[in-house]
Design a protein around this motif. Structure first.
Motif, PDB file in Angstrom:
ATOM      1  N   GLY A  89       0.837  -1.192   0.000  1.00  0.00           N
ATOM      2  CA  GLY A  89       0.000   0.000   0.000  1.00  0.00           C
ATOM      3  C   GLY A  89       0.876   1.248   0.000  1.00  0.00           C
ATOM      4  O   GLY A  89       1.928   1.269   0.643  1.00  0.00           O
ATOM      5  N   PHE A  90       0.468   2.274  -0.736  1.00  0.00           N
ATOM      6  CA  PHE A  90       1.234   3.521  -0.843  1.00  0.00           C
ATOM      7  C   PHE A  90       0.412   4.696  -0.327  1.00  0.00           C
ATOM      8  O   PHE A  90      -0.771   4.803  -0.632  1.00  0.00           O
ATOM      9  CB  PHE A  90       1.598   3.812  -2.306  1.00  0.00           C
ATOM     10  N   VAL A  91       1.059   5.582   0.416  1.00  0.00           N
ATOM     11  CA  VAL A  91       0.453   6.850   0.817  1.00  0.00           C
ATOM     12  C   VAL A  91       1.465   7.952   0.508  1.00  0.00           C
ATOM     13  O   VAL A  91       2.631   7.848   0.894  1.00  0.00           O
ATOM     14  CB  VAL A  91       0.112   6.894   2.323  1.00  0.00           C
ATOM     15  N   TYR A  92       1.003   8.989  -0.174  1.00  0.00           N
ATOM     16  CA  TYR A  92       1.883  10.088  -0.546  1.00  0.00           C
ATOM     17  C   TYR A  92       1.513  11.356   0.228  1.00  0.00           C
ATOM     18  O   TYR A  92       0.440  11.440   0.835  1.00  0.00           O
ATOM     19  CB  TYR A  92       1.795  10.361  -2.049  1.00  0.00           C
ATOM     20  N   LEU A 159      -4.886   1.014   2.378  1.00  0.00           N
ATOM     21  CA  LEU A 159      -5.097  -0.170   3.214  1.00  0.00           C
ATOM     22  C   LEU A 159      -6.211  -1.074   2.695  1.00  0.00           C
ATOM     23  O   LEU A 159      -6.452  -2.146   3.255  1.00  0.00           O
ATOM     24  CB  LEU A 159      -5.425   0.268   4.641  1.00  0.00           C
ATOM     25  N   ALA A 160      -6.872  -0.655   1.629  1.00  0.00           N
ATOM     26  CA  ALA A 160      -8.083  -1.335   1.175  1.00  0.00           C
ATOM     27  C   ALA A 160      -7.855  -2.805   0.828  1.00  0.00           C
ATOM     28  O   ALA A 160      -8.684  -3.662   1.138  1.00  0.00           O
ATOM     29  CB  ALA A 160      -8.679  -0.597  -0.019  1.00  0.00           C
ATOM     30  N   VAL A 165       2.596  -4.714   3.411  1.00  0.00           N
ATOM     31  CA  VAL A 165       3.601  -3.653   3.525  1.00  0.00           C
ATOM     32  C   VAL A 165       2.930  -2.318   3.217  1.00  0.00           C
ATOM     33  O   VAL A 165       2.197  -2.202   2.232  1.00  0.00           O
ATOM     34  CB  VAL A 165       4.766  -3.873   2.545  1.00  0.00           C
ATOM     35  N   LEU A 166       3.180  -1.313   4.057  1.00  0.00           N
ATOM     36  CA  LEU A 166       2.696   0.037   3.806  1.00  0.00           C
ATOM     37  C   LEU A 166       3.890   0.966   3.688  1.00  0.00           C
ATOM     38  O   LEU A 166       4.751   1.002   4.570  1.00  0.00           O
ATOM     39  CB  LEU A 166       1.782   0.512   4.939  1.00  0.00           C
TER      40      LEU A 166
END
Length: 225
Positions: A89-92, A159-160, A165-166
């Protein structure tokens, strides 16, 4: 059981008109399930490059990236894409939500792409958005949400698909201090609750201090922060 993410001797060199520019010179880093690691380093040190390599968005010039026991260099492009979709999962810093879709739809879509039936995906999306305090904002388009709300949707989207791994690149860097703290509280609770291995790049020392450990980049290598 293998660790969700391992980087072994990873090197990355960019080719420029002035010659070779080594950014990462042999990164070794292991993330255990349920572990949240702060990546704190000056701008230009290679944080984003490291996250891109860990997330299989780039390939290292040497070394290996191992996700859930699978060495990514030995995989086909289709297999790497599947791992990015299902395992990472990616968060920018900026949310990058789809402007024409509601908060709920932004979290439903990646699940449907992964083959989850719409009804099941919608249930998962509602549960995540409710956990982030957005139960009353499901039908709102991103343009009708505050910056903090948009970032909450982006984290829920990451997270869906229940990633192992995040990876987050300054996920609260565009928020005011109070909102950043609230969003980070919610992120920590869900990540720890689901046993996700998380690597979070941040310039915020207070947030870094709340994670399990802190690392930095020095001379192209990861060292204890």
């Amino acid at each position: 059981m293998s660790n969700p993410l391992e980087l072994r001797g990873v090197q990355r060199i960019y080719r420029t008109g002035a010659g070779a520019l080594p950014v990462l010179r042999g990164v070794d880093l292991t993330l255990a399930a349920g572990e949240i690691v702060a990546l704190v380093a000056p701008s230009g040190a290679g944080k984003s490059t490291l996250l891109h390599l860990a997330g299989l968005l780039e390939k290292p010039d040497a070394g290996s990236v191992v996700v859930e026991g699978r060495e990514a260099g030995a995989l086909s492009d289709a297999e790497r894409t599947a791992i990015r979709r299902d395992t990472i999962g990616f968060v920018y810093q900026f949310h990058h939500l789809l402007a024409e879709f509601s908060a709920l739809e932004n979290v439903v879509l990646p699940q449907m792409i992964a083959g989850v039936p719409r009804r099941v995906a919608a249930e998962r999306a509602r549960s995540l958005l409710d956990a982030f305090g957005l139960a009353a904002r499901l039908a709102h388009l991103p343009g009708k949400l505050s910056g903090g709300e948009q970032q909450r949707v982006a984290i829920a989207r990451a997270l869906a698909n229940r990633p192992r791994v995040l990876l987050a690149d300054e996920p609260t860097g565009n928020l005011d201090v109070a909102t950043a703290g609230v969003v980070f509280d919610e992120l920590l609770a869900i990540v720890r609750g689901q046993g996700v291995a998380a690597l979070i790049a941040t310039h915020n020392p207070d947030l870094a201090a709340r994670m399990d450990r802190r690392v930095t980049l020095r001379d192209g290598a990861v060292v204890a922060g």
